[in-house]
Design an enzyme around this catalytic site. Structure first.
Site, PDB file in Angstrom:
ATOM      1  NE  ARG A   1      38.216  38.608  46.316  1.00 32.79           N
ATOM      2  CZ  ARG A   1      37.890  37.607  45.507  1.00 32.79           C
ATOM      3  NH1 ARG A   1      36.668  37.105  45.531  1.00 32.79           N
ATOM      4  NH2 ARG A   1      38.776  37.144  44.660  1.00 32.79           N
TER       5      ARG A   1
ATOM      6  NE  ARG B   1      37.177  28.320  38.251  1.00 33.08           N
ATOM      7  CZ  ARG B   1      36.898  29.085  39.304  1.00 33.08           C
ATOM      8  NH1 ARG B   1      36.052  28.698  40.222  1.00 33.08           N
ATOM      9  NH2 ARG B   1      37.467  30.254  39.413  1.00 33.08           N
TER      10      ARG B   1
ATOM     11  NE  ARG C   1      41.248  34.696  39.955  1.00 32.24           N
ATOM     12  CZ  ARG C   1      40.884  35.585  40.880  1.00 32.24           C
ATOM     13  NH1 ARG C   1      41.737  36.542  41.274  1.00 32.24           N
ATOM     14  NH2 ARG C   1      39.702  35.517  41.421  1.00 32.24           N
TER      15      ARG C   1
ATOM     16  NE  ARG D   1      40.774  34.641  46.194  1.00 29.07           N
ATOM     17  CZ  ARG D   1      39.718  34.197  45.506  1.00 29.07           C
ATOM     18  NH1 ARG D   1      38.519  34.193  46.040  1.00 29.07           N
ATOM     19  NH2 ARG D   1      39.884  33.763  44.265  1.00 29.07           N
TER      20      ARG D   1
ATOM     21  CE  LYS E   1      32.470  32.236  40.959  1.00 31.96           C
ATOM     22  NZ  LYS E   1      33.235  33.407  40.467  1.00 31.96           N
TER      23      LYS E   1
HETATM   24  P1  AP5 Z   1      33.032  37.887  45.339  1.00 31.80           P
HETATM   25  O1  AP5 Z   1      31.663  37.587  45.817  1.00 31.80           O
HETATM   26  O2  AP5 Z   1      34.177  37.569  46.207  1.00 31.80           O
HETATM   27  O3  AP5 Z   1      33.216  37.306  43.855  1.00 31.80           O
HETATM   28  P2  AP5 Z   1      33.385  35.812  43.337  1.00 31.80           P
HETATM   29  O4  AP5 Z   1      32.513  35.660  42.149  1.00 31.80           O
HETATM   30  O5  AP5 Z   1      33.202  34.847  44.451  1.00 31.80           O
HETATM   31  O6  AP5 Z   1      34.880  35.895  42.843  1.00 31.80           O
HETATM   32  P3  AP5 Z   1      36.116  34.893  43.077  1.00 31.80           P
HETATM   33  O7  AP5 Z   1      37.357  35.683  42.808  1.00 31.80           O
HETATM   34  O8  AP5 Z   1      36.006  34.209  44.387  1.00 31.80           O
HETATM   35  O9  AP5 Z   1      35.885  33.902  41.942  1.00 31.80           O
HETATM   36  P4  AP5 Z   1      36.907  32.931  41.337  1.00 31.80           P
HETATM   37  O10 AP5 Z   1      35.997  32.080  40.560  1.00 31.80           O
HETATM   38  O11 AP5 Z   1      38.009  33.541  40.592  1.00 31.80           O
HETATM   39  O12 AP5 Z   1      37.656  32.320  42.610  1.00 31.80           O
HETATM   40  P5  AP5 Z   1      37.548  30.929  43.327  1.00 31.80           P
HETATM   41  O13 AP5 Z   1      37.835  31.149  44.743  1.00 31.80           O
HETATM   42  O14 AP5 Z   1      36.306  30.222  42.929  1.00 31.80           O
HETATM   43  O15 AP5 Z   1      33.061  39.469  44.993  1.00 31.80           O
HETATM   44  C1  AP5 Z   1      34.275  40.094  44.584  1.00 31.80           C
HETATM   45  C2  AP5 Z   1      34.369  41.500  45.204  1.00 31.80           C
HETATM   46  O16 AP5 Z   1      33.360  42.321  44.635  1.00 31.80           O
HETATM   47  C3  AP5 Z   1      34.157  41.540  46.717  1.00 31.80           C
HETATM   48  O17 AP5 Z   1      35.019  42.493  47.251  1.00 31.80           O
HETATM   49  C4  AP5 Z   1      32.692  41.971  46.868  1.00 31.80           C
HETATM   50  O18 AP5 Z   1      32.494  42.715  48.041  1.00 31.80           O
HETATM   51  C5  AP5 Z   1      32.481  42.822  45.638  1.00 31.80           C
HETATM   52  N1  AP5 Z   1      31.127  42.717  45.089  1.00 31.80           N
HETATM   53  C6  AP5 Z   1      30.348  41.594  45.012  1.00 31.80           C
HETATM   54  N2  AP5 Z   1      29.171  41.880  44.415  1.00 31.80           N
HETATM   55  C7  AP5 Z   1      29.214  43.195  44.098  1.00 31.80           C
HETATM   56  C8  AP5 Z   1      28.278  44.076  43.453  1.00 31.80           C
HETATM   57  N3  AP5 Z   1      27.089  43.651  43.047  1.00 31.80           N
HETATM   58  N4  AP5 Z   1      28.652  45.359  43.283  1.00 31.80           N
HETATM   59  C9  AP5 Z   1      29.862  45.803  43.723  1.00 31.80           C
HETATM   60  N5  AP5 Z   1      30.786  45.024  44.336  1.00 31.80           N
HETATM   61  C10 AP5 Z   1      30.457  43.729  44.517  1.00 31.80           C
HETATM   62  O19 AP5 Z   1      38.754  30.125  42.657  1.00 31.80           O
HETATM   63  C11 AP5 Z   1      40.087  30.493  42.908  1.00 31.80           C
HETATM   64  C12 AP5 Z   1      41.034  29.538  42.197  1.00 31.80           C
HETATM   65  O20 AP5 Z   1      40.832  28.205  42.703  1.00 31.80           O
HETATM   66  C13 AP5 Z   1      40.839  29.397  40.692  1.00 31.80           C
HETATM   67  O21 AP5 Z   1      41.530  30.392  39.978  1.00 31.80           O
HETATM   68  C14 AP5 Z   1      41.391  27.985  40.437  1.00 31.80           C
HETATM   69  O22 AP5 Z   1      42.797  28.000  40.432  1.00 31.80           O
HETATM   70  C15 AP5 Z   1      40.933  27.226  41.671  1.00 31.80           C
HETATM   71  N6  AP5 Z   1      39.610  26.620  41.477  1.00 31.80           N
HETATM   72  C16 AP5 Z   1      38.473  26.895  42.177  1.00 31.80           C
HETATM   73  N7  AP5 Z   1      37.439  26.155  41.734  1.00 31.80           N
HETATM   74  C17 AP5 Z   1      37.936  25.390  40.715  1.00 31.80           C
HETATM   75  C18 AP5 Z   1      37.355  24.439  39.841  1.00 31.80           C
HETATM   76  N8  AP5 Z   1      36.037  24.118  39.904  1.00 31.80           N
HETATM   77  N9  AP5 Z   1      38.157  23.845  38.916  1.00 31.80           N
HETATM   78  C19 AP5 Z   1      39.475  24.137  38.855  1.00 31.80           C
HETATM   79  N10 AP5 Z   1      40.081  25.048  39.628  1.00 31.80           N
HETATM   80  C20 AP5 Z   1      39.315  25.669  40.567  1.00 31.80           C
HETATM   81 MG    MG Z   2      34.462  33.462  45.466  1.00 35.54          MG
END
Ligand code: AP5
Ligand code: MG
Ligand code: ZN
Length: 215
Positions: free
Chosen positions: A127, A88, A171, A160, A13
């Site tokens: 990552r 989410r 997660r 992270r 994402k």
């Molecule tokens: P990346 O692009 O970083 O993936 P992502 O989908 O952004 O993954 P996240 O871990 O950021 O998602 P998340 O939803 O768990 O975390 P968030 O920060 O939102 O890609 C990942 C890796 O893969 C990278 O190294 C990249 O280079 C590689 N990659 C990408 N595409 C690729 C491909 N096509 N092929 C190969 N490699 C690839 O949330 C974190 C925490 O915050 C949550 O757990 C929760 O506690 C809280 N939180 C956030 N939003 C909310 C909400 N709306 N409600 C409640 N709690 C929330």
């Molecule tokens: Mg992300």
């Protein structure tokens, strides 16, 4: 262009949202990034959120709904926005629908990145993120020119806190239970397009652009 990027942790994402941001000059609204900034700044909200995030659990709906409601009213969101990691839960999606109606805005598309579980674990354990500019990398799939150092700003690359395997599995479980039902919510609204997130980064972007043209 007003869109949501749906998908499990590690689906890409953030990677894809940054590319769309450059292309369309609209902001990426990542609730995860906003919460991590609050943790770093040591605000009260950040302290509360950190406990949830470190446990791989979700931060309470009311907190993130408030963050996004405020953010959507900022000037740079007028031409559009990319929501990354929000909504989410079904209550968050319902709150977003109400907020957008109040603001007189309509979503153009909800794009869902579909990726296998084992690929997600491999992506998250590998990552790395620049401590200074926030640019993302992957040790195998998107490596920096020099290990541990950011190509863009020479900053130090870090992992992270929630990218430890046990937290990643938690997660993914939380995603299955609380976030997966959102696909049905947006399918009923006629907004959902599923995209094969297992391809390489560039081809996933091409598929997203094609889906946006069709939306
Ligand atoms: P990346 O692009 O970083 O993936 P992502 O989908 O952004 O993954 P996240 O871990 O950021 O998602 P998340 O939803 O768990 O975390 P968030 O920060 O939102 O890609 C990942 C890796 O893969 C990278 O190294 C990249 O280079 C590689 N990659 C990408 N595409 C690729 C491909 N096509 N092929 C190969 N490699 C690839 O949330 C974190 C925490 O915050 C949550 O757990 C929760 O506690 C809280 N939180 C956030 N939003 C909310 C909400 N709306 N409600 C409640 N709690 C929330
Ligand atoms: Mg992300
Ligand atoms: Zn950097």
């Amino acid at each position: 262009m007003k869109l949501i990027l749906l998908g499990p942790p590690g689906a890409g994402k953030g990677t894809q949202a940054k590319m769309l941001t450059d292309r369309f000059s609209i902001p990426q609204i990542s609730t995860g990034d906003i919460l991590r900034a609050a943790v770093k700044a040591g605000t009260e909200m950040g302290l509360q959120a950190k406990a949830c995030m470190d446990a791989g659990a979700l931060v309470p709906d009311a907190v993130v709904v408030g963050i996004v409601r405020d953010r959507l009213q900022e000037k740079d969101c007028q031409a559009g926005f990319i929501l990354d990691g929000f909504p989410r839960t079904v209550p968050q999606a319902e709150a977003l629908t109400a907020t957008l109606a109040e603001l007189g805005k309509n979503l153009d598309a909800v794009l869902s990145l579909e990726v296998d579980v084992e690929a997600l674990v491999e992506r998250l354990t590998g990552r790395r993120t620049c401590r200074d500019c926030g640019r993302g990398y992957h040790v195998k799939f998107d490596p920096p020119q020099q290990a541990g150092i950011c190509d863009a700003c020479a900053g130090e690359l870090m992992q992270r806190d929630d990218d430890q395997e046990a937290t990643i599995r938690k997660r993914l479980e939380v995603y299955r239970e609380q976030t997966l039902p959102l696909a049905g919510y947006y399918q009923e609204l006629g907004l959902l397009t599923r995209v094969d997130g297992m391809q390489e980064i560039g081809s996933v972007q091409q598929q997203l652009l094609a889906a946006l043209q069709a939306a």
